[in-house]
Design an enzyme around this catalytic site. Structure first.
Site, short mmCIF file in Angstrom:
data_model
loop_
_atom_site.label_atom_id
_atom_site.label_comp_id
_atom_site.label_asym_id
_atom_site.label_seq_id
_atom_site.Cartn_x
_atom_site.Cartn_y
_atom_site.Cartn_z
N TRP B 324 0.85 -1.21 0.00
CA TRP B 324 0.00 0.00 0.00
C TRP B 324 0.87 1.25 0.00
O TRP B 324 0.54 2.26 -0.62
CB TRP B 324 -0.90 -0.01 1.24
CG TRP B 324 -1.73 1.23 1.40
CD1 TRP B 324 -2.97 1.45 0.90
CD2 TRP B 324 -1.38 2.43 2.11
NE1 TRP B 324 -3.42 2.71 1.25
CE2 TRP B 324 -2.46 3.33 2.00
CE3 TRP B 324 -0.26 2.84 2.85
CZ2 TRP B 324 -2.45 4.60 2.58
CZ3 TRP B 324 -0.25 4.09 3.42
CH2 TRP B 324 -1.34 4.96 3.29
N HIS B 325 2.02 1.17 0.69
CA HIS B 325 2.89 2.35 0.80
C HIS B 325 3.56 2.71 -0.52
O HIS B 325 3.91 3.87 -0.72
CB HIS B 325 3.96 2.13 1.88
CG HIS B 325 3.41 2.27 3.26
ND1 HIS B 325 2.81 1.24 3.92
CD2 HIS B 325 3.36 3.34 4.10
CE1 HIS B 325 2.41 1.66 5.11
NE2 HIS B 325 2.72 2.92 5.23
N GLY B 326 3.75 1.77 -1.37
CA GLY B 326 4.38 2.13 -2.64
C GLY B 326 4.64 0.92 -3.51
O GLY B 326 4.74 -0.21 -3.02
N PHE B 476 2.20 8.49 -0.98
CA PHE B 476 1.36 7.29 -0.91
C PHE B 476 -0.08 7.63 -1.20
O PHE B 476 -0.91 6.89 -1.46
CB PHE B 476 1.49 6.63 0.46
CG PHE B 476 2.93 6.45 0.87
CD1 PHE B 476 3.88 6.06 -0.06
CD2 PHE B 476 3.34 6.70 2.15
CE1 PHE B 476 5.22 5.92 0.30
CE2 PHE B 476 4.68 6.54 2.53
CZ PHE B 476 5.61 6.15 1.59
#
Lengths: 313, 476
Positions: B324-326, B476
């Site tokens: 999800w962060h990247g 993000f």
């Protein structure tokens, strides 16, 4: 609600008041430090001869006049004409520079040539010198920060000058520099970065008027030399015809305003307008962009400039 | 529009004044907030407003329809439309190039070559946050946990609420949406506390995060030539950078919301005083952790079932959270590493050992607690190396170089930051039972004292303001 608003305003009032004065004094004070950090003049102490002629102003003078050629054509020894102009340099910074140099330095000077370009007197020009932005109101500042190619943040306005200043005090003055090849004149071979937009974008006169403090400092510069009995010549360097047309078409009112303000300040100081000096046929050979000479143009104008000086009584 | 900018400093008072002038009409107030949200978001790039408006429209109408239809099949179909749209948008803007590159690499491995798959697209700011927020609304309506709202302005304002629009906290509709529907009264205490939290958030961002960032960037850029001790300190500084950056943003968001009469959920609860990784994850980015727990972990079975299922679910949740962060393998490894830290606690049944505050009855931790905090912090810092490094390979080398023979030499870092960090840690420690670092007892302390503290923080912000950096979580 009232209590909250009053408390907030009261709380903000002290730092705002302090920062107002702090910024005014701190940033004015900071101009010379930032400037000297960016451009060290320690080489002036190594000059072989006492200087006779000083060239002052912004990039149009830095790249417009070759100190060595002017020196030679005026019959001086090499190094007796010094170019102290710098990119984006304003009248305020020029004045600070004069204050910072050892005062004995001016004893031998008999002539000062200073570039006068109207846009460097506009508040819009502050985008090139963030430390000057204390002179803008918050809305102008906001506009400038959002339209400038280089994003200027609040931290940069305060933090970076502070950081530079701390560095300056410890490092900048310790740097030893050799005398530059052209005694301060620059040789321009590439197109400068900031000059792509139409000339009226340089002013945006309805939002950014002319800067009063720049004119005040110009007056101080003239007084500085008047006291020392040094002759001053103000000059508007040649410009390319397309730029001139753009300027005439878009900035007539701005220019009239500028001339009015200038006349109030310069009095009887000689003001040479060389804007139309280059014929259209030679333009492609001489100019790097609308307002800056390339190396060929610089050499040509330096000689023409000295010739023109001979005709001044 | 950045929180640490002059634009925002002018924007908030203008919206605040307009908003409270119309205190009698919730609808007008919501409309003002909606407009403010669009201005705030559009300031960055107005073209991407279309995405957020479209996402709001789809979730608004899909949820109304879900509530109306009775057939489970139809309801599932409608939910699928919302999820596919939101995840599709997220997938396209955030993950398309990653998968395209990996696809291309896989073909190259087998001797074939595919080029030109990558697209020249930029990631819309905050897309991961607002898509998760709107999805949770639709899922909750589907689960019949909440009733969908018919008030379109209230719903759009909920999705576009500017304080938490681009970097959270990711709010649940059950908590935030009702606040848009009922009248809001101005509270002096709440607003004053909001201002304190904003100030503390600015301190964390401008003084702690931005100053650490300059040092961290230098160390990570030259990791091959730095000593083990410098690399170790670099990882610690990054831990403070990301904490100051993200929790500072959350503090400003929560504080700003309070000015408008809203309560957002706490997003960080002094995570670096955690005694194990499980506690750390209950205190770090709480709104995201609880989102994944409610919408991924529990539907997968949670901590019920066999040992294999519990390990599988934990691995999934951490890896998905990392992703999800990247769109980079580094984030996946970061998630995986945290899962590896967490799984032993889960298997031993110790994952809920520390649900209270450390040193609950006083201010001095026991030696055991101190040791636990230190160990958890070091483990977290090692995981942060993967989060910060550009590639997994670099992160591996970085960690390997930390444990070299010069780990115990004097690190090559500017020491001016050390007293600031020490002071920051002490303030956070003494405030760990409060909402934020600048909570002062208004009854026991004089106004003169309190204002002295606030002015001190303002002074530190101005004096130590580092090179301005964007908020990390904007990516993000």
């Amino acid at each position: 609600m009232r209590k909250f608003i009053v408390s907030s305003l009261l709380f903000a009032f002290v730092p705002l008041l302090l920062s107002f004065f702090f910024l005014k004094f701190y940033m004015q004070e900071n101009i010379k430090h930032v400037d000297l950090y960016d451009f060290n003049y320690s080489w002036l102490e190594k000059l072989p001869h006492s200087p006779k002629v000083l060239l002052l102003g912004s990039s149009t003078i830095k790249y417009g006049l070759n100190a060595n050629i002017v020196s030679e054509d005026l019959g001086y020894e090499e190094g007796q004409v010094i170019n102290l102009a710098k990119n984006s340099r304003t009248a305020i910074q020029t004045y600070q520079l004069l204050q910072d140099l050892p005062q004995g330095f001016f004893d031998s000077v008999s002539l000062v040539v200073m570039g006068i370009d109207s846009w460097t007197y506009s508040q819009k020009y502050y985008e090139h010198n963030t430390v000057l932005m204390y002179d803008l109101n918050p809305f102008q500042s906001l506009y400038l920060r959002n339209t400038s190619e280089k994003e200027i943040t609040f931290n940069e306005l305060i933090g970076v000058p502070l950081y530079k200043r701390i560095l300056c005090d410890t490092e900048a003055f310790d740097r030893e520099l050799d005398i530059p090849e052209f005694y301060g004149s620059g040789r321009l071979e590439k197109k400068p970065k900031n000059f792509d937009e139409s000339v009226n974008e340089w002013f945006i006169h309805n939002i950014f008027s002319f800067s009063e403090i720049q004119f005040k400092h110009l007056k101080e510069i003239l007084n500085f030399f008047k006291k020392r009995r040094v002759k001053v010549i103000l000059v508007n360097t040649p410009k390319r015809s397309d730029w001139r047309n753009d300027f005439k078409g878009n900035c007539e009112e701005v220019q009239n305003d500028f001339i009015d303000r200038l006349n109030e300040v310069i009095g009887s100081t000689r003001y040479l307008i060389h804007t139309d000096m280059v014929s259209k046929d030679s333009e492609a050979l001489f100019f790097n962009d609308g307002i800056h000479f390339n190396t060929i143009g610089q050499d040509w104008y330096s000689r023409e400039f000295v010739k023109g000086m001979a005709e001044i009584p | 529009m950045l929180f640490n900018s002059l634009e925002f400093a002018l924007f908030v008072p203008i919206v605040f004044a307009l908003y409270w002038v119309f205190y009698k009409s919730v609808k007008v107030q919501n409309s003002i907030l909606l407009l403010a949200g669009y201005v705030f978001y559009g300031w960055w790039d107005y073209r991407f407003l279309s995405l957020i408006i479209l996402s709001s429209f789809i979730d608004y109408f899909v949820s109304l329809r879900i509530a109306k239809v009775q057939s489970v099949h139809s309801r599932k179909g409608l939910l699928a439309i919302s999820i596919l749209f939101n995840l599709g948008m997220l997938g396209f803007f955030k993950y398309f190039n990653f998968f395209a590159q990996e696809f291309s690499k896989a073909f190259t491995f087998f001797g074939a070559s595919i080029e030109g798959l990558a697209l020249d697209i930029i990631l819309p700011v905050g897309i991961s946050f607002y898509t998760f927020q709107t999805m949770s609304y639709t899922i909750d309506v589907f689960r019949r946990k909440i009733e969908p709202t018919r008030d379109i302005i209230a719903f759009f304002s909920f999705v576009n609420f500017f304080p938490q629009l681009v970097a959270g906290p990711i709010e649940r509709a059950s908590h935030l949406l009702p606040q848009f529907i009922r009248p809001r009264a101005f509270s002096y205490q709440k607003s004053a506390d909001g201002m304190r939290q904003i100030l503390w958030g600015l301190f964390k961002k401008i003084v702690i995060a931005d100053n650490c960032a300059v040092i961290v960037n230098d160390i990570f850029a030259n990791y091959e030539t730095q000593s083990g001790s410098t690399l170790f300190i670099g990882a610690i500084f990054f831990a403070f950078q990301i904490y100051g950056d993200f929790s500072g943003y959350s503090d400003i968001a929560i504080g700003t919301s309070q000015l408008f009469g809203f309560n957002l959920k706490k997003n960080f609860n002094f995570p670096y005083f955690s005694r194990d990784i499980a506690e750390f994850w209950r205190r770090w980015h709480i709104s995201l952790s609880s989102w994944f727990k409610d919408y991924v972990y529990i539907p997968l079975g949670g901590s019920r079932g066999s040992r294999y299922l519990r390990i599988r679910n934990t691995l999934i949740i951490f890896v998905v959270s990392g992703f999800w962060h990247g769109a980079n393998w580094t984030f996946i490894f970061w998630g995986l590493l945290n899962a590896l830290y967490f799984i032993p606690l889960l298997l031993l049944g110790n994952n809920r050992s520390h649900t209270n505050n450390v040193a609950e009855d006083g201010n001095i931790p026991t030696f055991k607690e101190f040791r636990q905090i230190l160990l958890t912090f070091v483990l977290t810092c090692i995981a942060w190396v993967f989060f910060r490094a550009e590639t997994v390979d670099i992160a591996m080398k970085y960690v390997k170089n930390i444990f070299s023979s010069d780990l115990f030499t004097i690190p090559n870092v500017p020491f001016f930051i050390i007293p600031i960090l020490m002071g920051f840690i002490l303030v956070e420690w003494f405030q760990r039972k409060n909402e934020h670092g600048l909570v002062l007892n208004t009854e026991k302390t004089s106004k003169f004292f309190r204002w002295g503290i606030y002015y001190g923080v303002v002074f530190l912000i101005l004096w130590y303001s580092g090179e301005p950096q964007e908020f990390i979580y904007f990516k993000f």
